[in-house]
Scaffold this motif. Structure first.
Motif, PDB file in Angstrom:
ATOM      1  N   ARG A  12     -18.437 -15.250  13.878  1.00 53.60           N
ATOM      2  CA  ARG A  12     -18.199 -15.389  12.438  1.00 53.60           C
ATOM      3  C   ARG A  12     -18.272 -16.866  12.029  1.00 53.60           C
ATOM      4  N   LEU A  13     -17.695 -17.737  12.850  1.00 50.36           N
ATOM      5  CA  LEU A  13     -17.691 -19.165  12.546  1.00 50.36           C
ATOM      6  C   LEU A  13     -19.110 -19.741  12.619  1.00 50.36           C
ATOM      7  N   ALA A  14     -19.884 -19.262  13.602  1.00 52.92           N
ATOM      8  CA  ALA A  14     -21.257 -19.755  13.748  1.00 52.92           C
ATOM      9  C   ALA A  14     -22.113 -19.322  12.572  1.00 52.92           C
ATOM     10  N   GLU A  15     -21.953 -18.053  12.137  1.00 52.38           N
ATOM     11  CA  GLU A  15     -22.707 -17.561  10.978  1.00 52.38           C
ATOM     12  C   GLU A  15     -22.383 -18.378   9.740  1.00 52.38           C
ATOM     13  N   GLY A  16     -21.108 -18.679   9.559  1.00 56.83           N
ATOM     14  CA  GLY A  16     -20.672 -19.401   8.366  1.00 56.83           C
ATOM     15  C   GLY A  16     -20.826 -20.908   8.496  1.00 56.83           C
ATOM     16  N   GLU A  17     -21.349 -21.379   9.632  1.00 58.67           N
ATOM     17  CA  GLU A  17     -21.460 -22.818   9.910  1.00 58.67           C
ATOM     18  C   GLU A  17     -20.161 -23.517   9.544  1.00 58.67           C
ATOM     19  N   ALA A  18     -19.076 -22.932  10.040  1.00 59.09           N
ATOM     20  CA  ALA A  18     -17.742 -23.411   9.702  1.00 59.09           C
ATOM     21  C   ALA A  18     -17.409 -24.681  10.473  1.00 59.09           C
ATOM     22  N   GLU A  19     -16.438 -25.396   9.923  1.00 55.05           N
ATOM     23  CA  GLU A  19     -15.938 -26.586  10.585  1.00 55.05           C
ATOM     24  C   GLU A  19     -14.429 -26.424  10.720  1.00 55.05           C
ATOM     25  N   VAL A  20     -13.921 -26.612  11.934  1.00 55.62           N
ATOM     26  CA  VAL A  20     -12.493 -26.437  12.179  1.00 55.62           C
ATOM     27  C   VAL A  20     -11.920 -27.762  12.664  1.00 55.62           C
ATOM     28  N   GLU A  21     -10.892 -28.249  11.977  1.00 52.43           N
ATOM     29  CA  GLU A  21     -10.250 -29.502  12.398  1.00 52.43           C
ATOM     30  C   GLU A  21      -8.990 -29.180  13.180  1.00 52.43           C
ATOM     31  N   PHE A  22      -8.602 -30.105  14.057  1.00 49.33           N
ATOM     32  CA  PHE A  22      -7.413 -29.872  14.863  1.00 49.33           C
ATOM     33  C   PHE A  22      -6.733 -31.193  15.180  1.00 49.33           C
ATOM     34  N   ALA A  23      -5.460 -31.099  15.519  1.00 43.75           N
ATOM     35  CA  ALA A  23      -4.686 -32.246  16.002  1.00 43.75           C
ATOM     36  C   ALA A  23      -3.530 -31.693  16.795  1.00 43.75           C
ATOM     37  N   GLY A  24      -3.228 -32.315  17.936  1.00 45.38           N
ATOM     38  CA  GLY A  24      -2.118 -31.810  18.725  1.00 45.38           C
ATOM     39  C   GLY A  24      -1.845 -32.661  19.943  1.00 45.38           C
ATOM     40  N   ALA A  25      -0.793 -32.265  20.654  1.00 50.32           N
ATOM     41  CA  ALA A  25      -0.347 -33.013  21.826  1.00 50.32           C
ATOM     42  C   ALA A  25      -1.115 -32.576  23.071  1.00 50.32           C
ATOM     43  N   ILE A  26      -1.514 -33.557  23.874  1.00 48.99           N
ATOM     44  CA  ILE A  26      -2.261 -33.277  25.104  1.00 48.99           C
ATOM     45  C   ILE A  26      -1.430 -32.436  26.064  1.00 48.99           C
ATOM     46  N   ALA A  27      -0.126 -32.743  26.149  1.00 47.75           N
ATOM     47  CA  ALA A  27       0.740 -32.046  27.109  1.00 47.75           C
ATOM     48  C   ALA A  27       0.851 -30.558  26.798  1.00 47.75           C
ATOM     49  N   GLU A  28       0.548 -30.168  25.548  1.00 51.59           N
ATOM     50  CA  GLU A  28       0.683 -28.758  25.173  1.00 51.59           C
ATOM     51  C   GLU A  28      -0.616 -27.978  25.326  1.00 51.59           C
ATOM     52  N   LEU A  29      -1.669 -28.642  25.772  1.00 56.32           N
ATOM     53  CA  LEU A  29      -2.942 -27.938  25.938  1.00 56.32           C
ATOM     54  C   LEU A  29      -2.832 -26.903  27.052  1.00 56.32           C
ATOM     55  N   PRO A  30      -3.250 -25.664  26.784  1.00 55.70           N
ATOM     56  CA  PRO A  30      -3.120 -24.620  27.802  1.00 55.70           C
ATOM     57  C   PRO A  30      -3.947 -24.953  29.037  1.00 55.70           C
ATOM     58  N   GLY A  31      -3.321 -24.819  30.200  1.00 54.17           N
ATOM     59  CA  GLY A  31      -4.049 -25.016  31.454  1.00 54.17           C
ATOM     60  C   GLY A  31      -4.179 -26.455  31.885  1.00 54.17           C
ATOM     61  N   LEU A  32      -3.905 -27.402  30.980  1.00 59.57           N
ATOM     62  CA  LEU A  32      -4.091 -28.810  31.344  1.00 59.57           C
ATOM     63  C   LEU A  32      -2.895 -29.344  32.125  1.00 59.57           C
ATOM     64  N   ARG A  33      -1.696 -28.842  31.753  1.00 61.48           N
ATOM     65  CA  ARG A  33      -0.468 -29.332  32.379  1.00 61.48           C
ATOM     66  C   ARG A  33      -0.500 -29.146  33.900  1.00 61.48           C
ATOM     67  N   GLU A  34      -1.036 -27.987  34.341  1.00 64.62           N
ATOM     68  CA  GLU A  34      -1.083 -27.692  35.769  1.00 64.62           C
ATOM     69  C   GLU A  34      -2.063 -28.612  36.490  1.00 64.62           C
ATOM     70  N   LEU A  35      -3.175 -28.926  35.814  1.00 57.43           N
ATOM     71  CA  LEU A  35      -4.243 -29.674  36.490  1.00 57.43           C
ATOM     72  C   LEU A  35      -4.118 -31.180  36.312  1.00 57.43           C
ATOM     73  N   ARG A  36      -3.461 -31.624  35.220  1.00 51.62           N
ATOM     74  CA  ARG A  36      -3.248 -33.054  34.997  1.00 51.62           C
ATOM     75  C   ARG A  36      -1.782 -33.261  34.640  1.00 51.62           C
ATOM     76  N   PRO A  37      -0.876 -33.016  35.617  1.00 51.84           N
ATOM     77  CA  PRO A  37       0.557 -33.105  35.295  1.00 51.84           C
ATOM     78  C   PRO A  37       0.923 -34.522  34.834  1.00 51.84           C
ATOM     79  N   GLY A  38       1.796 -34.616  33.859  1.00 48.76           N
ATOM     80  CA  GLY A  38       2.240 -35.922  33.385  1.00 48.76           C
ATOM     81  C   GLY A  38       1.371 -36.509  32.298  1.00 48.76           C
ATOM     82  N   ALA A  39       0.255 -35.875  31.973  1.00 47.68           N
ATOM     83  CA  ALA A  39      -0.607 -36.411  30.905  1.00 47.68           C
ATOM     84  C   ALA A  39       0.066 -36.192  29.557  1.00 47.68           C
ATOM     85  N   ALA A  40       0.184 -37.284  28.777  1.00 49.27           N
ATOM     86  CA  ALA A  40       0.786 -37.190  27.450  1.00 49.27           C
ATOM     87  C   ALA A  40      -0.168 -37.809  26.436  1.00 49.27           C
ATOM     88  N   GLY A  41       0.339 -38.023  25.223  1.00 50.89           N
ATOM     89  CA  GLY A  41      -0.514 -38.567  24.181  1.00 50.89           C
ATOM     90  C   GLY A  41      -0.982 -37.463  23.250  1.00 50.89           C
TER      91      GLY A  41
END
Ligand SMILES: [Zn+2]
Length: 167
Positions: A12-41
């Motif tokens: 749906r997003l590709a058809e509509g050529e949509a643009e999605v903005e985001f902002a958030g904490a690195i430590a809360e990224l799913p799956g990242l905490r396990e692979l890069r423990p201690g990463a913040a920012g």
């Protein structure tokens, strides 16, 4: 709800050529905490969706700063983030044969993914597994810029201990 768990319907997003903005904490990224423990920012950026050669494409740009712990001196280490990538968002493995070389294939099962999954995948390529300051000089700089308040806090208990030992 975490900004990273926002669901994306790729077609749906590709058809509509949509643009999605985001902002958030690195430590809360799913799956990242396990692979890069201690990463913040934190990071911010956008994904621009389109359709090319019958494929859903996401143009991802991520900017911000990561805080890591140097594995040599254990002092904080800042890593500026400024990456962009053109992702081929494949609904199934079967599409991989059609992905041109200039696109980075990413599996989005059933055409569904999240902003967090796309950003985490890109940051895993960017964040070093073993973060290190540049050379010994980099570690010395980090040590000398450590806050004096922290140094005095760690000093005090030992001063107290010395007093106790004298008795
Ligand atoms: Zn260091």
């Amino acid at each position: 709800m975490s900004p990273w768990s926002r669901p994306l319907e790729v077609d749906r997003l590709a058809e509509g050529e949509a643009e999605v903005e985001f902002a958030g904490a690195i430590a809360e990224l799913p799956g990242l905490r396990e692979l890069r423990p201690g990463a913040a920012g934190s990071v911010r950026g956008r994904v621009r969706f389109s359709r090319e050669h019958g494929l859903a494409v996401g143009e991802l740009s991520v900017k911000g700063g990561a805080m890591l712990e140097c594995q040599r001196c254990l002092q904080p280490m800042e890593l500026p983030i400024d990456v962009s990538a053109r992702l081929a968002l494949m609904a199934s493995e079967g599409e991989s044969a059609r992905v041109p070389e200039e696109l980075e294939p990413v599996l989005t099962p059933g055409g569904r993914t999240t902003i967090g999954a796309l950003v985490a995948e890109e940051l895993l390529l960017t964040l070093p597994i073993v973060p290190l300051h540049e050379g010994d000089a980099g570690c010395e700089r980090a040590a000398s810029s450590a806050t004096p308040s922290r140094a005095s806090e760690t000093h005090r208990p030992f001063a107290g201990l010395a007093e106790l030992l004298k008795r």
